[in-house]
Write a protein that holds these residues in place. Structure first.
Motif, PDB file in Angstrom:
ATOM      1  N   ALA A   1       3.089   6.832  10.462  1.00 11.41           N
ATOM      2  CA  ALA A   1       2.780   7.634   9.277  1.00 11.41           C
ATOM      3  C   ALA A   1       1.671   7.006   8.452  1.00 11.41           C
ATOM      4  CB  ALA A   1       4.041   7.809   8.423  1.00 11.41           C
ATOM      5  N   MET A   2       1.658   5.679   8.336  1.00  7.94           N
ATOM      6  CA  MET A   2       0.586   5.024   7.583  1.00  7.94           C
ATOM      7  C   MET A   2      -0.756   5.211   8.284  1.00  7.94           C
ATOM      8  SD  MET A   2       1.808   3.734   4.803  1.00  7.94           S
ATOM      9  CE  MET A   2       0.656   2.465   4.275  1.00  7.94           C
ATOM     10  N   LEU A   3      -0.749   5.174   9.620  1.00  7.60           N
ATOM     11  CA  LEU A   3      -1.990   5.446  10.355  1.00  7.60           C
ATOM     12  C   LEU A   3      -2.457   6.884  10.124  1.00  7.60           C
ATOM     13  CD1 LEU A   3      -1.347   3.647  13.774  1.00  7.60           C
ATOM     14  CD2 LEU A   3      -2.975   2.983  12.000  1.00  7.60           C
ATOM     15  N   VAL A   4      -1.516   7.819  10.076  1.00 10.17           N
ATOM     16  CA  VAL A   4      -1.881   9.216   9.838  1.00 10.17           C
ATOM     17  C   VAL A   4      -2.432   9.387   8.422  1.00 10.17           C
ATOM     18  CG1 VAL A   4      -0.960  11.553   9.636  1.00 10.17           C
ATOM     19  CG2 VAL A   4      -0.267  10.110  11.547  1.00 10.17           C
ATOM     20  N   ILE A   5      -1.823   8.715   7.450  1.00 11.24           N
ATOM     21  CA  ILE A   5      -2.325   8.795   6.072  1.00 11.24           C
ATOM     22  C   ILE A   5      -3.750   8.250   5.992  1.00 11.24           C
ATOM     23  CG2 ILE A   5      -2.023   7.862   3.743  1.00 11.24           C
ATOM     24  CD1 ILE A   5       0.992   8.006   4.184  1.00 11.24           C
TER      25      ILE A   5
ATOM     26  N   GLN B   1       0.834  -1.207   0.000  1.00 11.81           N
ATOM     27  CA  GLN B   1       0.000   0.000   0.000  1.00 11.81           C
ATOM     28  C   GLN B   1       0.870   1.259   0.000  1.00 11.81           C
ATOM     29  OE1 GLN B   1      -0.458  -2.674   1.809  1.00 11.81           O
ATOM     30  NE2 GLN B   1      -2.599  -3.295   1.766  1.00 11.81           N
ATOM     31  N   ALA B   2       1.943   1.256   0.803  1.00  9.57           N
ATOM     32  CA  ALA B   2       2.830   2.417   0.836  1.00  9.57           C
ATOM     33  C   ALA B   2       3.490   2.643  -0.517  1.00  9.57           C
ATOM     34  CB  ALA B   2       3.895   2.220   1.919  1.00  9.57           C
ATOM     35  N   ALA B   3       3.851   1.553  -1.200  1.00 11.67           N
ATOM     36  CA  ALA B   3       4.471   1.698  -2.517  1.00 11.67           C
ATOM     37  C   ALA B   3       3.492   2.293  -3.527  1.00 11.67           C
ATOM     38  CB  ALA B   3       4.971   0.342  -3.003  1.00 11.67           C
ATOM     39  N   VAL B   4       2.237   1.856  -3.483  1.00 15.03           N
ATOM     40  CA  VAL B   4       1.246   2.399  -4.415  1.00 15.03           C
ATOM     41  C   VAL B   4       0.986   3.870  -4.122  1.00 15.03           C
ATOM     42  CG1 VAL B   4      -1.137   2.208  -5.204  1.00 15.03           C
ATOM     43  CG2 VAL B   4       0.186   0.149  -4.784  1.00 15.03           C
ATOM     44  N   VAL B   5       0.921   4.233  -2.849  1.00 14.69           N
ATOM     45  CA  VAL B   5       0.729   5.642  -2.488  1.00 14.69           C
ATOM     46  C   VAL B   5       1.906   6.471  -2.998  1.00 14.69           C
ATOM     47  CG1 VAL B   5       0.549   7.252  -0.570  1.00 14.69           C
ATOM     48  CG2 VAL B   5      -0.727   5.114  -0.506  1.00 14.69           C
ATOM     49  N   ARG B   6       3.122   5.968  -2.804  1.00 18.84           N
ATOM     50  CA  ARG B   6       4.310   6.680  -3.293  1.00 18.84           C
ATOM     51  C   ARG B   6       4.269   6.868  -4.804  1.00 18.84           C
ATOM     52  NH1 ARG B   6       7.924   2.752  -3.662  1.00 18.84           N
ATOM     53  NH2 ARG B   6       8.101   2.936  -5.917  1.00 18.84           N
TER      54      ARG B   6
END
Length: 367
Positions: free
Chosen positions: A226-230, A33-38
Motif C-alpha cells: 500500500a505504501m508503494l501504491v501511495i 511517513q504512514a503516520a503523517v499521511v494518516r
C-alpha cells in the motif's frame, strides 16, 4: 578452520531474494511517513466536513439539487458505493454525516485504527459518491488515499493505539459494528469485520504462535504494498499534471497564473493577488517553476538530496496555494500525500522536538 568430523555443515548465507523477502515481510516500512499521511488526510477531511457543516444538506443531503433519484440513476450506472443509498431521509443522512466527522477525528488520533480506518473509508466514499459534482482534485486524492490507508499499519507511531496496552474494549466495538452492518445489505464490509475477528482470536488464543507470525507477515506485506501504491499515486499525479501543463499554451508563455489571480472565487486576499500579479517576471517564474518541479520530481527519486529539495519546494508551493488562492483543504491534502517521501531523519527530529515541548508544557502545568 576445517569442519570437525560429525558436525553438520553450516547453513549457507541467505540469498538476495531471501533477504529481500525477509525485509518485505519482517517489518512495516515507513511507519513515520504512514503516520503523517494518516494525520494529514484525517485533518483535511475533518476540516472539510466541519467547514461545510452548515451546507451539508445542500451538498449531500435531502436539499441537494442532485436529488436521490438522480443519484440512484448514476449509482446504477457506475456501481459506486455509498451507505446513503441504504435508507433515505434526513435522519439517516445526519447520522452518516456526523459519523463521518467522528470517524475522521478518531482516525487522525489513531484510536482503534483498524476500525476507524474502515469507517473513514466508508464515510468518504458514501458522501463523495452521493454527489460527485461538487468535488475537486483534492477530494479525488482523499477518495483514493482512504482506500490505500486501510491496508497500511499507519498507527504504529504517533497514535493512541501505539500508547494503548491490552485490547479491552475492542470486542465491544467489533460487536457494535457488526450490529450496524445488519442495517444494510450484505457486501464487502463484512470482509474487514471478519478479518478483525480472526486477528482478535489469534491474538487472544495464540499470541506467540506461528499463526500470529503469519498474520504479522501478511499485514506487513499489505502495508508495504500500500505504501508503494501511495508513492506511485503521488508520482502519477505530478507526472500527469506537469506534462499536461507543458502542452498548455498559457503555461508555455508563462502567463498561466495570471488568470486565477483575477478570479473572484480564487482571491480571498485581493491585495495579495495584486502584489503577486503586479510584476510579470514573478508570474513568469512561478508558472515555469511549477511546471519544472512537477515534471522533474519523478526523475529525482533516485537522488535523495535533490528529491528532498524539490519536495520542500512543492510543499511550500501548496502552502502558497492555500493562502493565495483560498484552497486550504486541497493544499493540505497534497502536502499529506507528499509526506510519503519525507526523510525519516527529519520526522524523527520533529518527534523529538514534540516530546521536548510536551515535557516543558507539563512542567509548566505542574503547581
Amino acid at each position: 578452520m576445517p569442519r570437525q568430523p560429525g558436525t553438520p555443515p553450516a547453513a549457507p548465507p541467505p540469498g538476495r531474494f531471501a533477504r529481500a523477502f525477509e525485509l518485505f515481510t519482517g517489518r512495516a516500512a515507513g511507519p513515520y511517513q504512514a503516520a503523517v499521511v494518516r494525520i494529514g488526510f484525517g485533518l483535511a477531511w475533518t476540516g472539510f466536513l466541519l467547514r461545510e457543516w452548515p451546507n451539508r444538506r445542500v451538498l449531500y443531503g435531502d436539499r441537494s439539487p442532485w436529488s436521490d433519484g438522480l443519484a440512484a440513476r448514476l449509482l446504477a450506472e457506475n456501481h459506486a458505493f455509498t451507505v446513503l443509498s441504504w435508507h433515505h431521509g434526513r435522519l439517516w443522512f445526519e447520522l452518516v454525516y456526523h459519523l463521518a466527522i467522528v470517524a475522521a477525528v478518531l482516525f487522525t488520533l489513531g484510536w482503534r485504527t483498524r476500525a476507524s480506518g474502515v469507517l473513514f473509508l466508508v464515510t468518504v466514499l458514501s458522501l463523495q459518491n452521493r454527489n460527485v459534482l461538487v468535488g475537486d482534485g483534492g477530494d479525488n486524492v482523499i477518495h483514493l488515499m482512504a482506500v490505500y490507508l486501510v491496508f497500511t499499519r499507519c498507527a504504529q507511531v504517533w497514535s493512541l493505539d501505539s500508547r494503548r496496552r491490552g485490547s479491552g474494549g475492542g470486542v465491544w466495538l467489533w460487536a457494535l459494528l457488526g450490529l450496524a452492518l445488519l442495517t444494510g445489505p450484505p457486501g464487502l464490509l463484512w470482509v474487514p469485520w471478519a478479518v478483525a475477528a480472526v486477528w482478535w482470536a489469534v491474538n487472544r488464543r495464540y499470541p506467540h504462535s506461528e499463526w500470529r507470525d503469519v498474520l504479522d507477515a501478511l499485514a506487513n506485506m499489505l502495508h508495504n504494498c500500500a505504501m508503494l501504491v501511495i508513492a506511485g499515486q503521488v508520482v502519477l499525479i505530478y507526472s500527469t499534471a506537469g506534462w499536461y501543463k507543458v502542452q498548455g499554451s498559457r503555461w508555455q508563455d508563462g502567463t498561466a497564473l495570471h488568470y486565477p489571480l483575477h478570479l473572484d472565487y480564487f482571491t480571498p486576499w485581493p491585495w495579495l493577488s495584486g502584489v503577486l500579479d503586479a510584476g510579470l517576471p514573478a508570474v513568469f517564474l512561478l508558472s515555469y517553476g511549477t511546471v519544472i518541479v512537477q515534471v522533474a520530481f519523478p526523475f529525482t527519486l533516485a537522488n535523495r538530496r535533490v528529491k528532498n529539495v524539490l519536495l520542500a519546494l512543492m510543499m511550500v508551493e501548496h502552502a502558497g496555494i492555500a493562502v493565495t488562492l483560498g484552497l486550504p483543504f486541497f493544499s493540505l491534502t497534497m502536502i499529506a500525500a507528499d509526506a510519503v517521501f519525507l526523510p525519516t531523519s527529519a520526522l524523527l527530529r520533529v518527534g523529538r522536538a514534540g516530546r521536548v515541548l510536551r515535557r516543558r508544557w507539563r512542567r509548566r502545568a505542574l503547581p
